[in-house]
Write an enzyme that holds these catalytic residues in place. Structure first.
Site, PDB file in Angstrom:
ATOM      1  N   ASN A   9      19.199  46.386  25.049  1.00 41.47           N
ATOM      2  CA  ASN A   9      19.940  45.376  25.599  1.00 41.47           C
ATOM      3  C   ASN A   9      21.169  45.154  24.747  1.00 41.47           C
ATOM      4  O   ASN A   9      20.878  44.390  23.683  1.00 41.47           O
ATOM      5  CB  ASN A   9      19.248  44.237  26.059  1.00 41.47           C
ATOM      6  CG  ASN A   9      20.263  43.146  26.565  1.00 41.47           C
ATOM      7  OD1 ASN A   9      21.478  43.235  26.899  1.00 41.47           O
ATOM      8  ND2 ASN A   9      19.750  41.751  26.616  1.00 41.47           N
ATOM      9  N   LYS A  11      23.948  43.567  24.863  1.00 35.43           N
ATOM     10  CA  LYS A  11      24.554  42.342  25.165  1.00 35.43           C
ATOM     11  C   LYS A  11      26.097  42.625  25.000  1.00 35.43           C
ATOM     12  O   LYS A  11      26.767  43.675  25.383  1.00 35.43           O
ATOM     13  CB  LYS A  11      24.284  41.268  24.183  1.00 35.43           C
ATOM     14  CG  LYS A  11      22.664  41.130  24.031  1.00 35.43           C
ATOM     15  CD  LYS A  11      22.055  40.100  23.496  1.00 35.43           C
ATOM     16  CE  LYS A  11      20.351  40.110  23.524  1.00 35.43           C
ATOM     17  NZ  LYS A  11      19.755  38.801  23.203  1.00 35.43           N
ATOM     18  N   HIS A  94      18.710  37.444  32.722  1.00 41.41           N
ATOM     19  CA  HIS A  94      18.354  37.412  31.327  1.00 41.41           C
ATOM     20  C   HIS A  94      18.638  36.022  31.052  1.00 41.41           C
ATOM     21  O   HIS A  94      19.203  35.298  31.535  1.00 41.41           O
ATOM     22  CB  HIS A  94      19.562  38.399  30.676  1.00 41.41           C
ATOM     23  CG  HIS A  94      19.065  38.328  28.958  1.00 41.41           C
ATOM     24  ND1 HIS A  94      19.498  37.287  28.048  1.00 41.41           N
ATOM     25  CD2 HIS A  94      18.337  39.129  28.517  1.00 41.41           C
ATOM     26  CE1 HIS A  94      18.990  37.825  27.007  1.00 41.41           C
ATOM     27  NE2 HIS A  94      18.000  38.738  26.933  1.00 41.41           N
ATOM     28  N   GLU A  96      19.935  34.483  28.386  1.00 42.82           N
ATOM     29  CA  GLU A  96      21.199  33.975  28.160  1.00 42.82           C
ATOM     30  C   GLU A  96      22.141  33.680  29.289  1.00 42.82           C
ATOM     31  O   GLU A  96      23.041  32.984  29.280  1.00 42.82           O
ATOM     32  CB  GLU A  96      21.961  35.028  27.315  1.00 42.82           C
ATOM     33  CG  GLU A  96      21.189  35.160  25.907  1.00 42.82           C
ATOM     34  CD  GLU A  96      21.271  36.302  25.167  1.00 42.82           C
ATOM     35  OE1 GLU A  96      22.093  37.478  25.446  1.00 42.82           O
ATOM     36  OE2 GLU A  96      20.537  36.584  24.064  1.00 42.82           O
ATOM     37  N   GLU A 162      10.775  37.728  28.313  1.00 41.89           N
ATOM     38  CA  GLU A 162      10.943  37.473  26.969  1.00 41.89           C
ATOM     39  C   GLU A 162      10.872  35.775  26.627  1.00 41.89           C
ATOM     40  O   GLU A 162      11.781  34.942  27.368  1.00 41.89           O
ATOM     41  CB  GLU A 162      12.623  37.752  27.181  1.00 41.89           C
ATOM     42  CG  GLU A 162      12.827  39.069  27.637  1.00 41.89           C
ATOM     43  CD  GLU A 162      14.158  39.635  27.079  1.00 41.89           C
ATOM     44  OE1 GLU A 162      14.281  40.672  26.130  1.00 41.89           O
ATOM     45  OE2 GLU A 162      15.279  39.328  27.470  1.00 41.89           O
ATOM     46  N   GLY A 168      16.192  36.979  19.404  1.00 39.52           N
ATOM     47  CA  GLY A 168      17.464  36.760  18.609  1.00 39.52           C
ATOM     48  C   GLY A 168      17.227  35.755  17.357  1.00 39.52           C
ATOM     49  O   GLY A 168      17.805  35.337  16.661  1.00 39.52           O
ATOM     50  N   SER A 208      12.649  39.948  19.539  1.00 39.89           N
ATOM     51  CA  SER A 208      12.644  39.986  18.131  1.00 39.89           C
ATOM     52  C   SER A 208      11.781  41.331  18.096  1.00 39.89           C
ATOM     53  O   SER A 208      10.946  41.507  17.169  1.00 39.89           O
ATOM     54  CB  SER A 208      12.355  39.107  17.206  1.00 39.89           C
ATOM     55  OG  SER A 208      13.273  38.049  17.404  1.00 39.89           O
TER      56      SER A 208
HETATM   57  P1  PGA Z   1      16.429  40.515  20.636  1.00 38.55           P
HETATM   58  O1  PGA Z   1      16.731  40.117  22.120  1.00 38.55           O
HETATM   59  O2  PGA Z   1      15.554  41.945  20.432  1.00 38.55           O
HETATM   60  O3  PGA Z   1      17.574  40.689  19.806  1.00 38.55           O
HETATM   61  O4  PGA Z   1      15.444  39.334  20.205  1.00 38.55           O
HETATM   62  C1  PGA Z   1      16.050  40.577  23.241  1.00 38.55           C
HETATM   63  C2  PGA Z   1      16.838  40.490  24.431  1.00 38.55           C
HETATM   64  O5  PGA Z   1      17.590  39.045  24.562  1.00 38.55           O
HETATM   65  O6  PGA Z   1      16.813  40.898  25.445  1.00 38.55           O
END
Ligand code: PGA
Length: 254
Positions: A9, A11, A94, A96, A162, A168, A208
């Site tokens: 992903n 982003k 997601h 976010e 998630e 992140g 992560s």
């Molecule tokens: P990350 O993000 O691996 O940077 O924690 C995962 C995601 O938001 O899909």
């Protein structure tokens, strides 16, 4: 047996130039077909990615989709527009989108339904916040986030669990925490569909996930791959996670 899926992903990272460079480098690693691989660049990079991925087995995902096919929805993109430019997957719901753009479960389900009607496979994201986990509300939250998924086509559906507190942040769910939660989510899918159908739906872990922890998380029986943000932006670390999944698949076969 469920086939591992490793999805990157991106982003809001990588314009057209960086997308080309990444995909050329990824193709040069000759990724194994033992594992399904998907990348999801931003909208503007999708046509370039689609062109470069033609003939490869790597799937292409958009990061969102609208629930209508066309109309007065300034700033939105429909499923048919995505399939027209060569996308075959879409990420929906997601955290976010939920936290920063007011996405609701209802909207996420509508997007997922419309995406499937347009012929897209859906990666449907769920996960609890830190406050919810600390208040012992994780299962209640996941139950409500998976409510109504029974209306979707399970053969074109992947769930991404998630935990928001792990995205992140460098914090990761422990392998046991991930397994416990994935098993709970599979139970929700059994109620939405049936035991047999739920058994075939892949549940990805996200938050992560990186080369350093992939070998511990991926062998868990209900972890069927990963949705990877930060570590998917670098070809070497993304490829290392794909290899970890392949190693894991080989281990399961022996
Ligand atoms: P990350 O993000 O691996 O940077 O924690 C995962 C995601 O938001 O899909």
């Amino acid at each position: 047996m469920r086939k591992f899926l490793i999805a990157g992903n991106w982003k809001m990272h990588k314009g057209v130039g960086e997308t080309s460079a990444f995909i050329e480098a990824l193709l040069a690693t000759n990724p194994t077909s033992v594992v399904d691989v998907v990348v999801s660049p931003p909208y503007t990079s999708l046509p370039t990615a689609a062109m470069l991925l033609t003939g490869s087995e790597i799937g292409l995902a958009a990061q969102n989709v609208h629930w209508e096919t066309s109309g007065a929805y300034t700033g939105e993109i429909s499923g048919v527009m995505l399939t027209e430019i060569g996308a075959s997957w879409v990420i929906v719901g997601h955290s976010e989108r939920r936290a920063l753009f007011g996405e609701t479960d209802r909207a996420a389900r509508d997007r997922a339904r419309a995406a499937q009607e347009a012929g897209l496979k859906v990666i449907y994201c769920i996960g609890e916040t830190l406050e919810e986990r600390e208040a012992d509300r994780t299962f209640e939250v996941l139950e409500s986030q998976t409510d109504g998924l029974g209306a979707l086509d399970p053969s074109e559906l992947v769930i991404a669990y998630e935990p928001v507190w792990a995205i992140g942040t460098g914090r990761t769910a422990s392998p046991d925490q991930a397994q416990e939660t994935h098993a709970f989510v599979r139970g929700c899918l059994e109620r939405a569909f049936s035991t047999e159908v739920a058994d075939g739906i892949r549940i990805l872990y996200g938050g992560s996930l990186k080369p350093g922890n992939a070998h511990e998380l991926l062998p868990k029986s209900d972890v069927d791959g990963g949705l990877i943000g930060g570590a998917s932006l670098d070809v070497d670390s993304f490829s290392a996670i794909i290899r970890a999944a392949a190693d894991c698949a080989a281990g399961e076969l022996t």
